[in-house]
Write a protein that holds these residues in place. Structure first.
Motif, PDB file in Angstrom:
ATOM      1  N   UNK A 155      20.185   3.451   3.311  1.00 55.80           N
ATOM      2  CA  UNK A 155      19.499   4.620   2.741  1.00 55.80           C
ATOM      3  C   UNK A 155      19.958   4.843   1.304  1.00 55.80           C
ATOM      4  N   UNK A 156      19.060   4.521   0.355  1.00 57.94           N
ATOM      5  CA  UNK A 156      19.325   4.848  -1.053  1.00 57.94           C
ATOM      6  C   UNK A 156      18.197   5.717  -1.592  1.00 57.94           C
ATOM      7  N   UNK A 157      17.847   6.755  -0.824  1.00 63.03           N
ATOM      8  CA  UNK A 157      16.855   7.726  -1.282  1.00 63.03           C
ATOM      9  C   UNK A 157      15.440   7.440  -0.812  1.00 63.03           C
ATOM     10  N   UNK A 158      14.591   8.483  -0.851  1.00 62.82           N
ATOM     11  CA  UNK A 158      13.193   8.418  -0.421  1.00 62.82           C
ATOM     12  C   UNK A 158      13.071   7.893   1.010  1.00 62.82           C
ATOM     13  N   UNK A 159      13.988   8.335   1.870  1.00 63.92           N
ATOM     14  CA  UNK A 159      14.017   7.822   3.242  1.00 63.92           C
ATOM     15  C   UNK A 159      12.781   8.247   4.026  1.00 63.92           C
ATOM     16  N   UNK A 160      12.319   9.483   3.836  1.00 67.82           N
ATOM     17  CA  UNK A 160      11.121   9.937   4.559  1.00 67.82           C
ATOM     18  C   UNK A 160       9.928   9.052   4.222  1.00 67.82           C
ATOM     19  N   UNK A 161       9.751   8.726   2.949  1.00 68.40           N
ATOM     20  CA  UNK A 161       8.641   7.864   2.531  1.00 68.40           C
ATOM     21  C   UNK A 161       8.751   6.495   3.197  1.00 68.40           C
ATOM     22  N   UNK A 162       9.960   5.960   3.241  1.00 68.55           N
ATOM     23  CA  UNK A 162      10.187   4.626   3.777  1.00 68.55           C
ATOM     24  C   UNK A 162       9.934   4.608   5.291  1.00 68.55           C
ATOM     25  N   UNK A 163      10.401   5.624   6.008  1.00 71.04           N
ATOM     26  CA  UNK A 163      10.166   5.704   7.456  1.00 71.04           C
ATOM     27  C   UNK A 163       8.674   5.847   7.744  1.00 71.04           C
ATOM     28  N   UNK A 164       7.986   6.705   6.985  1.00 74.47           N
ATOM     29  CA  UNK A 164       6.546   6.897   7.205  1.00 74.47           C
ATOM     30  C   UNK A 164       5.786   5.596   6.978  1.00 74.47           C
ATOM     31  N   UNK A 165       6.146   4.850   5.928  1.00 72.43           N
ATOM     32  CA  UNK A 165       5.485   3.563   5.663  1.00 72.43           C
ATOM     33  C   UNK A 165       5.802   2.557   6.761  1.00 72.43           C
ATOM     34  N   UNK A 166       7.056   2.536   7.241  1.00 65.16           N
ATOM     35  CA  UNK A 166       7.433   1.596   8.295  1.00 65.16           C
ATOM     36  C   UNK A 166       6.645   1.880   9.571  1.00 65.16           C
TER      37      UNK A 166
END
Length: 305
Positions: A155-166
């Motif tokens: 986790x180096x930031x923008x985790x919500x965006x990354x989880x939603x895309x995944x």
């Protein structure tokens, strides 16, 4: 490209110096304000899963895996599938005996926000997946439950965006078994008897053309804003706003990082931020959805530098 100003700023971590750099449209890592980090999406990474995807957004990395089961719908939504999301942050965090609960809470909060994307607006009869996919087996008694289990690798930031895309890419990779309802008479409380097709060649893919993803925007004191925040940048912003944007560029949900904090921004700044998030979300999903995997191969997408 190389930005000497950005390199010089990296040694000075004060918020003022960072803000001055943003005002000149250069961040510590050399990106412009609206520039995303390199994005790599790999679908089908878990061979025997119903669907899987890993998304790397800079040094933020998330793996999502899908499992399916049949179960009852919500009473108020008799034809709508149920999307359950779990997010495990333990791998990405230095956990000792005392602080695991805070990472547990972080994972639950992210999972709840992603589930909200799929549920759609309050009062809607269908979730966003139901708009283009028939996920109901027997109205009022049996629908597909899609369980998206996410592991945060780093986790180096923008985790919500990354989880939603995944999650979204995992669903793009998914196949749903066909089914046959065997009995309609004398249906018991658990619903009709159903035969599920086991042959993977007869499974169908999901359409994700109405499924949103999150675009997070960090807003600074002077009213400037930046996309795709690193962990260090998240701490320096006055506020971080998260917009659930669908492929048409419409906002389906909006929230702030801290629900207990109310930060006021000028109406002009807010209008600019909302418009920028809509355009960025639409462009991002357009690029993600533009390619299909060669027959029999994993789909891999690279975006950014």
């Amino acid at each position: 490209g190389d930005h000497p100003a950005g390199a010089g700023m990296a040694a000075l971590s004060s918020v003022e110096v960072w803000e001055a750099g943003v005002a000149r449209n250069v961040r510590e890592d050399g990106r412009e304000r609206t520039e995303f980090r390199r994005l790599t999406i790999t679908e089908g990474v878990v061979d025997h899963a119903m669907g899987s995807a890993q998304v790397d957004l800079g040094d933020t990395k998330v793996l999502a895996v899908l499992t399916l089961e049949l179960g009852p719908p919500r009473k108020e939504r008799p034809r709508s599938a149920i999307v359950n999301v779990s997010v495990d942050c333990m791998l990405s965090s230095p956990v000792d005996g005392n602080n695991y609960k805070q990472f547990d809470a972080k994972g639950r909060d992210i999972a709840r926000r992603v589930e909200q994307l799929y549920d759609g607006c309050r009062g809607a009869k269908l979730g966003c997946l139901d708009l283009e996919n028939d996920l109901c087996v027997s109205e009022g008694s049996l629908v597909w439950h899609l369980n998206l289990d996410c592991v945060v690798i780093s986790d180096d930031g923008s985790l919500l965006d990354c989880v939603a895309m995944a999650c979204r890419c995992c669903l793009r990779d998914a196949t749903i078994p066909g089914h046959e309802v065997l009995e309609q008479q004398d249906v018991g409380p658990s619903g009709p008897e159903v035969r599920v097709e086991e042959d993977p060649n007869l499974h169908r893919t999901l359409s994700c053309g109405r499924v949103p993803t999150y675009v997070s925007v960090g807003v600074l004191e002077q009213g400037q804003w930046v996309f795709d925040l690193s962990a260090a940048e998240e701490l320096r912003c006055r506020s971080v706003m998260h917009f659930g944007v669908d492929p048409s560029g419409s906002i389906r949900s909006a929230c702030t990082s801290n629900a207990n904090t109310c930060v006021s921004h000028s109406s002009g700044t807010m209008a600019d931020v909302v418009e920028a998030a809509c355009l960025a979300g639409r462009a991002l999903l357009e690029q993600i959805d533009a390619s299909n995997a060669p027959e029999g191969e994993r789909r891999v997408v690279h975006l950014g530098k």
